[in-house]
Write an enzyme that holds these catalytic residues in place. Structure first.
Site, mmCIF file in Angstrom:
data_model
loop_
_atom_site.group_PDB
_atom_site.id
_atom_site.type_symbol
_atom_site.label_atom_id
_atom_site.label_comp_id
_atom_site.label_asym_id
_atom_site.label_seq_id
_atom_site.Cartn_x
_atom_site.Cartn_y
_atom_site.Cartn_z
ATOM 1 N N ASP B 25 14.380 25.525 15.758
ATOM 2 C CA ASP B 25 13.738 24.694 16.771
ATOM 3 C C ASP B 25 12.239 24.789 16.527
ATOM 4 O OD1 ASP B 25 12.633 23.499 18.974
ATOM 5 O OD2 ASP B 25 13.560 24.826 20.455
ATOM 6 N N LYS B 86 2.360 20.205 16.660
ATOM 7 C CA LYS B 86 3.447 19.224 16.582
ATOM 8 C C LYS B 86 3.001 17.852 17.102
ATOM 9 C CE LYS B 86 8.296 18.866 18.060
ATOM 10 N NZ LYS B 86 9.358 19.619 18.761
ATOM 11 N N GLU B 189 16.911 17.219 19.371
ATOM 12 C CA GLU B 189 16.945 18.398 20.235
ATOM 13 C C GLU B 189 17.991 18.309 21.352
ATOM 14 O OE1 GLU B 189 12.259 19.322 19.286
ATOM 15 O OE2 GLU B 189 12.827 18.604 21.277
ATOM 16 N N ASP B 219 14.796 17.392 28.750
ATOM 17 C CA ASP B 219 14.123 18.378 27.909
ATOM 18 C C ASP B 219 12.619 18.289 28.103
ATOM 19 O OD1 ASP B 219 12.946 19.862 25.922
ATOM 20 O OD2 ASP B 219 14.113 19.000 24.287
#
Lengths: 174, 632
Positions: B25, B86, B189, B219
């Site tokens: 992850d 990211k 994800e 999420d």
């Protein structure tokens, strides 16, 4: 390299406008179980590439058969009739009806109760869509390809109207 | 009695039975690596026992530091410590301007060709781009995995937000390449989270019993928000729709609280990097404490006050409302209402915030799943899928179908977009489009591929420019060039083109708008060797050997399954000789020799592979409705 079958044959379904949706969904999953690239992650590069191409084709076939307008266009194509994107129906009465519906759509925002008005417009579009679907289906079955083509052109109009209704619904929601 | 197989001295033994595969992850704030051991998935801890690796990378003159140490230094050394990188993946410098003055970094001149349109950050250790920074995080996780599993990794599943566009996915895959990882799959994800919860398995039963069930995965991570609506049916996960915001997360919660502190403490809005970092740290600590307390004291310098849950709710509600709007949209795309959702899964550290849970419960009208640590759930799901893909476990029934999150289109006359592949189309997918020439004798053309929903090209995201060359010269409009846009199961685009009347394959060069070409990756790999003790030749050799083992094993399995049936003696003999050649190269040859033997074997086995696929197709079509096919 391509699968040789047509979209209906891939799923073992009869070539018809009426599609057995549960059977399509079931068969689609079975085929993806077999050909999805994940099934080939530990296989050779060549097999990985082939599986990607097959899986893409299975997806394309599934999307075409799931979508009423795409399915109708595909059936006509199989019957040897292609329509070009600029083509439109010559049915004056239908076009007039469309103009009126579109005007109503443009005025929704100013309506006293936009949501109800939009709901009504949505049901009206859905009803007209169903009518043209039956027209298409029976014309195709009787081999009246010109009539079927005309019904498809109307279906395209109505699908666009339905999309616009949905987009406006989304706008009103935000 | 079966004969024992013993390999000749110096020959490759049969590849080790159990493969070393991990799920990673790669998060905005935190990253994790997990694996399946003795049948259960677990996150792998660092030496100090902690499983989380903060996604922070600090560049110093002495080297690169990743994780807690780097994050702790962010306040004192903000220019050289890169966090939340990211957010920059697959983005141009102009895109990240909206992060505003809050970014403490020194950006280099973006016009340089080597930047590939990406933001380049100046550090004491030289200029770095987001792909390189992410590769450092991946390297640290891969090392943890290899140390823990006792050898180099055979493959990894890396997760990405479902909302990531093509450029962001490509950047992630490039980072893995730089880190020397073999990517089995880029997995969304939320899909990973649903797999981790085993929502495919009813209590005590087997997953084939589960009929259609709709799952919402909410999420909320440090920097991204994702909502995905999945349908699970007889072991197949299908993503019905996705939505979200690739620049909204817990970091924004911290920022909202930090702004409140700054304004209450009379600090104004213009702070230097170190102050901003300290404010954010204070805000984050207060937010986390409010998960167990109803009110916490907050102080900054001489100022202090109480932050209550109600006040926090007031600060966060506008941000949470944004996530719920995205939920509504995703449900609409899936043609569902909130009460048709059977399960809700919470993912991401920011779902620990009680206010988030309250609002999600209220929206879906049910209690969300939150039993697995929301920080670990994605890595655990990725590990389960990695175990299947690498071939350790046969889960013939588990299949993850993903969709493309944003429409792909091309630029047409007047700066308009023509959509080729619509969002939420299941991948892999291919679409062909025909183009023609504009001028007599024209031999080249350019295609601009964009991603997004808007009509104007300028409002969409520019992905790449493809230049087609080698079109046979004809009069204007006579050439028919069929261009095929293919999106693979990872969501990555490739383009091929052919002139139809002549069958000439047009040559394509790709220029990604914000990313790396193959030559850039090679150059960066070389740069990274130059900075490390690692010997470039040694690593190239090791990678070639691993590839050789993989190829040999795939071939062995294929031969065992279908060799006798689909190959004649001559073909079998040729293949076995090529395999033997590869084995010898593997044991004593250079990386180049191994590569050339692999290519040889791959070429030689092409028709065998095609025959195997044909056989599968026949089998798949059989038993069901053979009588319905009258075509050959």
């Amino acid at each position: 390299m391509e699968l040789q079958q047509n979209h209906f044959e891939i799923f073992g379904l009869p070539v018809s406008y009426q599609v057995d949706r549960p059977a399509l969904a079931k068969r689609y999953r079975e085929l993806q179980q077999e050909f999805h690239p994940d099934r080939f992650a530990a296989k050779s590069e060549r097999e990985q590439m082939l599986s990607m191409q097959y899986a893409a084709q299975i997806n394309e076939a599934n999307n075409t058969l799931k979508d009423p307008v795409a399915r109708a266009a595909y059936l006509l194509k199989l019957a040897g009739v292609e329509i070009n994107p600029e083509q439109t129906t010559a049915d004056g009465e239908f076009l007039m009806q469309q103009m009126i519906l579109r005007e109503r759509l443009e005025e929704v925002r100013d309506a006293a109760d936009p949501e109800t008005e939009l709901d009504e417009l949505g049901s009206e579009a859905a009803r007209l869509f169903k009518t043209q679907e039956s027209a298409f289906s029976s014309a195709l079955e009787n081999g009246a390809l010109d009539d079927a083509k005309n019904a498809l052109l109307k279906l395209q109009f109505l699908a666009k109207l339905q999309r616009q209704v949905e987009e406006l619904e989304e706008d009103l929601l935000d | 009695m079966a004969l024992l197989q013993i390999s000749e001295p110096g020959q490759t033994p049969e590849p080790h039975a159990r493969k070393r595969a991990v799920g990673i992850d790669l998060g905005t704030t935190n990253s994790l690596v997990a694996t399946v051991r003795s049948g259960s998935a677990e996150s792998l801890p660092a030496e100090d026992g902690r499983v989380i690796l903060p996604s922070a990378v600090r560049y110093t003159e002495a080297g690169v530091e990743v994780g807690y140490g780097a994050r702790a230094a962010a306040g004192d050394d903000p220019y050289n410590t890169l966090i939340s990188i990211k957010r920059f993946m697959g983005r141009g410098l102009a895109d990240i301007k909206h992060f505003g003055d809050q970014l403490p970094y020194h950006f280099a001149d973006p016009s340089s060709e080597s930047a590939g349109g990406m933001p380049v950050i100046k550090t004491v250790a030289g200029e770095v781009n987001p792909v390189q920074v992410s590769a450092e995080i991946l390297k640290a996780l891969a090392k943890r995995g290899a140390d823990s599993l006792g050898g180099p990794l055979d493959g990894a599943v890396i997760t990405v937000p479902a909302y990531f566009d093509e450029a962001q996915r490509q950047a992630t895959k490039d980072a893995a390449k730089l880190a020397g990882l073999k990517v089995l799959r880029l997995l969304n994800e939320p899909t990973a989270a649903a797999v981790a919860y085993g929502l495919d398995k009813p209590e005590g039963g087997d997953e084939r019993d589960v009929d259609d069930k709709t799952i919402a995965v909410y999420d909320l991570g440090g920097g991204t928000f994702d909502i995905s609506i999945l349908r699970l049916s007889k072991g197949v996960f299908e993503v019905l729709s996705t939505g979200g915001d690739s620049a909204l997360g817990g970091d924004d919660f911290d920022r909202a609280v930090a702004e409140w502190i700054a304004s209450e403490a009379g600090l104004g809005t213009d702070h230097d990097a170190a102050t901003q970092r300290k404010l954010l740290n204070t805000a984050c600590a207060a937010k986390e404490a409010l998960a167990s307390e109803t009110s916490v004291p907050v102080s900054y310098g001489n100022w202090s006050a109480e932050l209550t849950r109600d006040k926090l709710a007031e600060l966060l509600d506008p941000l949470i409302a944004k996530t719920l709007r995205a939920c509504k949209r995703a449900l609409r795309d899936a043609d569902l209402s909130a009460d048709e959702v059977a399960e809700v899964v919470l993912v991401g550290g920011s779902t620990r915030t009680l206010r988030v849970r309250e609002k999600v419960r209220e929206f879906f009208g049910r209690d969300p799943h939150a039993d697995i640590d929301p920080d670990q759930v994605v890595a655990i799901g990725a590990a389960i899928q990695a175990d299947v893909l690498v071939g350790n476990k046969s889960r013939e029934d588990l299949l993850l179908l993903d969709v493309i999150p944003l429409s792909l289109g091309i630029e047409t006359m007047g700066g308009l977009t023509e959509k080729l592949i619509h969002r939420n189309t299941t991948i892999p997918v291919a679409k062909a489009q025909e183009f023609t020439t504009f001028k007599d004798g024209q031999t080249a053309m350019a295609i601009h591929v964009v991603q997004g929903e808007r009509e104007l090209v300028q409002d969409c995201r520019s992905l790449a420019r493809f230049e087609l060359r080698g079109i046979p010269p004809m009069v204007a409009g006579a050439a028919h060039i069929r261009v095929t846009f293919q999106v693979d199961a990872d969501g990555l685009l490739s383009v091929t083109a052919m002139e139809k009347s002549s069958g000439v394959q047009a040559e394509i060069t790709v220029k990604p708008s914000y990313g790396l070409g193959d030559s850039d990756i090679t150059r960066m790999l070389q740069d990274s060797y130059a900075n490390a003790e690692e010997d470039i030749a040694a690593r190239a050799l090791r990678e070639a050997q691993v590839e050789a083992e993989r190829t040999l094993e795939a071939m062995l399995v294929a031969l065992k399954e279908d060799g006798a049936e689909l190959l004649d003696e001559k073909e079998l003999d040729a293949l076995e000789r090529a395999m033997q050649g590869l084995r010898l190269a593997h044991n004593g040859g250079t990386a180049e020799e191994i590569r050339s033997r692999i290519d040889e074997l791959n070429t030689l086995s092409e028709s065998f592979a095609a025959r195997r696929m044909d056989k599968s197709i026949k089998r798949a079509m059989q038993g069901h409705s053979l009588d319905e096919f009258d075509k050959p």
